[in-house]
Design a protein around this motif. Structure first.
Motif, PDB file in Angstrom:
ATOM      1  N   ARG A 143      -1.069   6.025  16.571  1.00 39.46           N
ATOM      2  CA  ARG A 143      -0.479   7.460  15.979  1.00 39.46           C
ATOM      3  C   ARG A 143      -1.730   8.199  16.420  1.00 39.46           C
ATOM      4  O   ARG A 143      -1.071   9.543  17.075  1.00 39.46           O
ATOM      5  CB  ARG A 143      -0.261   7.291  14.516  1.00 39.46           C
ATOM      6  N   PRO A 159      -0.879   0.778  13.684  1.00 37.83           N
ATOM      7  CA  PRO A 159      -0.341   2.267  13.534  1.00 37.83           C
ATOM      8  C   PRO A 159      -1.250   3.413  13.446  1.00 37.83           C
ATOM      9  O   PRO A 159      -1.273   4.699  13.996  1.00 37.83           O
ATOM     10  CB  PRO A 159       0.498   2.298  12.081  1.00 37.83           C
ATOM     11  N   ARG A 206       3.588  -4.333  12.904  1.00 38.88           N
ATOM     12  CA  ARG A 206       2.512  -4.222  13.744  1.00 38.88           C
ATOM     13  C   ARG A 206       1.902  -5.125  14.876  1.00 38.88           C
ATOM     14  O   ARG A 206       2.199  -6.224  14.710  1.00 38.88           O
ATOM     15  CB  ARG A 206       1.347  -4.108  12.737  1.00 38.88           C
ATOM     16  N   ARG A 242       5.897   0.161   2.797  1.00 37.77           N
ATOM     17  CA  ARG A 242       5.930  -1.316   2.700  1.00 37.77           C
ATOM     18  C   ARG A 242       6.631  -1.742   1.620  1.00 37.77           C
ATOM     19  O   ARG A 242       7.247  -2.862   1.847  1.00 37.77           O
ATOM     20  CB  ARG A 242       4.209  -1.472   2.555  1.00 37.77           C
ATOM     21  N   PHE A 245      -4.015   4.516   4.322  1.00 37.71           N
ATOM     22  CA  PHE A 245      -2.489   4.692   3.732  1.00 37.71           C
ATOM     23  C   PHE A 245      -1.828   4.435   2.569  1.00 37.71           C
ATOM     24  O   PHE A 245      -0.832   4.191   2.239  1.00 37.71           O
ATOM     25  CB  PHE A 245      -1.549   3.042   4.768  1.00 37.71           C
ATOM     26  N   GLU A 273       0.754  -1.318  -0.015  1.00 33.42           N
ATOM     27  CA  GLU A 273       0.012   0.150  -0.117  1.00 33.42           C
ATOM     28  C   GLU A 273       0.876   1.200  -0.009  1.00 33.42           C
ATOM     29  O   GLU A 273       0.384   2.424  -0.315  1.00 33.42           O
ATOM     30  CB  GLU A 273      -1.098  -0.032   1.166  1.00 33.42           C
ATOM     31  N   SER A 274       2.205   1.336   0.452  1.00 32.48           N
ATOM     32  CA  SER A 274       3.000   2.470   0.598  1.00 32.48           C
ATOM     33  C   SER A 274       4.287   2.150   0.113  1.00 32.48           C
ATOM     34  O   SER A 274       4.745   1.005   0.167  1.00 32.48           O
ATOM     35  CB  SER A 274       2.828   2.738   2.121  1.00 32.48           C
ATOM     36  N   HIS A 328      -1.285  10.139   8.937  1.00 31.28           N
ATOM     37  CA  HIS A 328      -0.714   9.033   9.519  1.00 31.28           C
ATOM     38  C   HIS A 328       0.712   8.272   8.652  1.00 31.28           C
ATOM     39  O   HIS A 328       1.211   7.400   9.325  1.00 31.28           O
ATOM     40  CB  HIS A 328      -1.694   7.896   9.928  1.00 31.28           C
ATOM     41  N   ASN A 329       0.627   8.632   7.402  1.00 31.05           N
ATOM     42  CA  ASN A 329       1.875   8.238   6.583  1.00 31.05           C
ATOM     43  C   ASN A 329       2.151   9.109   5.608  1.00 31.05           C
ATOM     44  O   ASN A 329       1.217   9.957   5.401  1.00 31.05           O
ATOM     45  CB  ASN A 329       1.977   6.699   6.138  1.00 31.05           C
TER      46      ASN A 329
HETATM   47  O1  AHR Z   1       2.598  -0.378   9.797  1.00 37.09           O
HETATM   48  C1  AHR Z   1       3.437   0.614   9.126  1.00 37.09           C
HETATM   49  C2  AHR Z   1       2.645   1.569   8.472  1.00 37.09           C
HETATM   50  O2  AHR Z   1       2.024   0.775   7.385  1.00 37.09           O
HETATM   51  C3  AHR Z   1       3.556   2.488   7.637  1.00 37.09           C
HETATM   52  O3  AHR Z   1       3.659   3.797   8.327  1.00 37.09           O
HETATM   53  C4  AHR Z   1       2.586   2.673   6.377  1.00 37.09           C
HETATM   54  O4  AHR Z   1       3.266   3.595   5.690  1.00 37.09           O
HETATM   55  C5  AHR Z   1       2.123   1.580   6.183  1.00 37.09           C
HETATM   56  O5  AHR Z   1       1.528   1.203   5.080  1.00 37.09           O
END
Ligand code: AHR
Length: 316
Positions: free
Chosen positions: A171, A167, A113, A39, A195, A35-36, A221-222
């Motif tokens: 957060r 998170p 997580r 990741r 995210f 997703e990011s 949050h990200n």
């Molecule tokens: O669990 C970490 C988070 O998950 C990160 O901050 C975020 O970018 C990712 O998707």
């Protein structure tokens, strides 16, 4: 073990890289998704570290769905892997499948997580960040900034991470805990951007369309959601980083580039490069060495002023 075998191992140990000492391990790893930027870096770190350590990695991408993670864990149990590691998409709903792993005598390591389970013995250890502290760090930076404009009210919009994920929960908690010391700081809207950049942009667009209150600050949050929101802010004819102060979390390269361009004000580091530590931990767990229940990673805060200098040093 016979004396001859012990000698052979000792001799081999003289030239083998440290990580290859232990018996070969097969690890089943269930990843949240892709997703990011964070990741992607996390997955690359885990795959590279497994290769370097001689760990056979069975990797499954859950595409942000808990049911896919449960299926992957069950398949790792059926394949009798030596250890299961996973980054749980959400905090709850793991008791049943983790009991199955325990019944099959397969140790479980949580990465990145955490989970909420009734029985903490269902996993051996957790390695990852302190997400509550990351939220606090983001808010402390904002408090300092707010001190420079003592009379102004600051309306904050919040882009939360995946609903129910550690998170997102932590957060938010850490951020709210710190901002409550200054009543001028108020969260006026808060919604999940899952995210991702695309969802971050979409939700920010909807925040901007509601014109009842001026938006002064965005807490994302990200970094990916912040980067998506930056696009939305620009498309609305505003200057991100100036008209709206932007705070985010992760510290990915894209965030440093946005800070260098003056569009993001600060990022709180969340380190995804957990692979090498995870492989060492897996060897300890499989060989039944005592390990800490929670292993957290040291992380920094990077304001825009240091972005240009720090960018070349970033590893993700
Ligand atoms: O669990 C970490 C988070 O998950 C990160 O901050 C975020 O970018 C990712 O998707």
């Amino acid at each position: 073990m016979t004396a001859r075998r012990r000698t052979l191992i000792t001799a081999a140990a003289l030239w083998l890289p440290v990580a290859a000492f232990a018996a070969p391990i097969t690890m089943g790893f269930s990843q949240v998704g892709a997703e990011s930027e964070w990741r992607t870096a996390n997955t690359a770190s885990i795959k590279a570290a497994a290769k370097a350590a001689g760990v056979t990695l069975k990797f499954a991408d859950a595409q942000q769905k808990q049911e896919n993670q449960v299926k992957a864990i069950r398949s790792f149990i059926a394949q009798k892997v030596d250890v299961i590691a996973f980054s749980p998409v959400v905090e709850s709903g793991w008791d049943t499948v983790l009991k199955e792993a325990k019944a099959a005598n397969i140790p479980v390591i949580l990465t990145d997580r955490a989970v909420k389970v009734a029985d903490a013995s269902l996993y051996v250890t957790f390695i990852g960040s302190d997400f509550v502290e990351e939220g606090r760090k983001a808010a402390r930076w904002l408090l300092e900034r707010a001190a420079k404009t003592p009379n102004a009210a600051l309306n904050i919009v919040e882009l939360q991470g995946t609903v129910g994920s550690a998170p997102a929960i932590d957060r938010k908690k850490g951020f709210e805990e710190v901002i409550k010391s200054n009543p001028r700081l108020q969260i006026i809207r808060s919604q999940s951007g899952e995210f991702t950049r695309a969802k971050g942009k979409e939700v920010m667009e909807s925040f901007l369309k509601q014109r009842d209150k001026k938006i002064d600050v965005l807490f994302a949050h990200n970094d990916d959601m912040a980067i998506g929101a930056i696009q939305a802010i620009e498309e609305a004819g505003l200057k991100p980083g100036q008209d709206i102060v932007i705070i985010s979390i992760d510290g990915v390269r894209g965030a440093f580039e946005a800070m260098k361009a003056g569009k993001l004000n600060v990022t709180v580091e969340c380190n995804p490069l957990l692979g090498p530590q995870l492989m060492r931990l897996a060897q300890d767990v499989v060989t039944k060495k005592p390990v800490e229940k929670r292993i957290t990673v040291e992380e920094g805060v990077f304001p825009a002023e240091v972005a240009a200098k720090e960018l070349p040093n970033r590893k993700y």
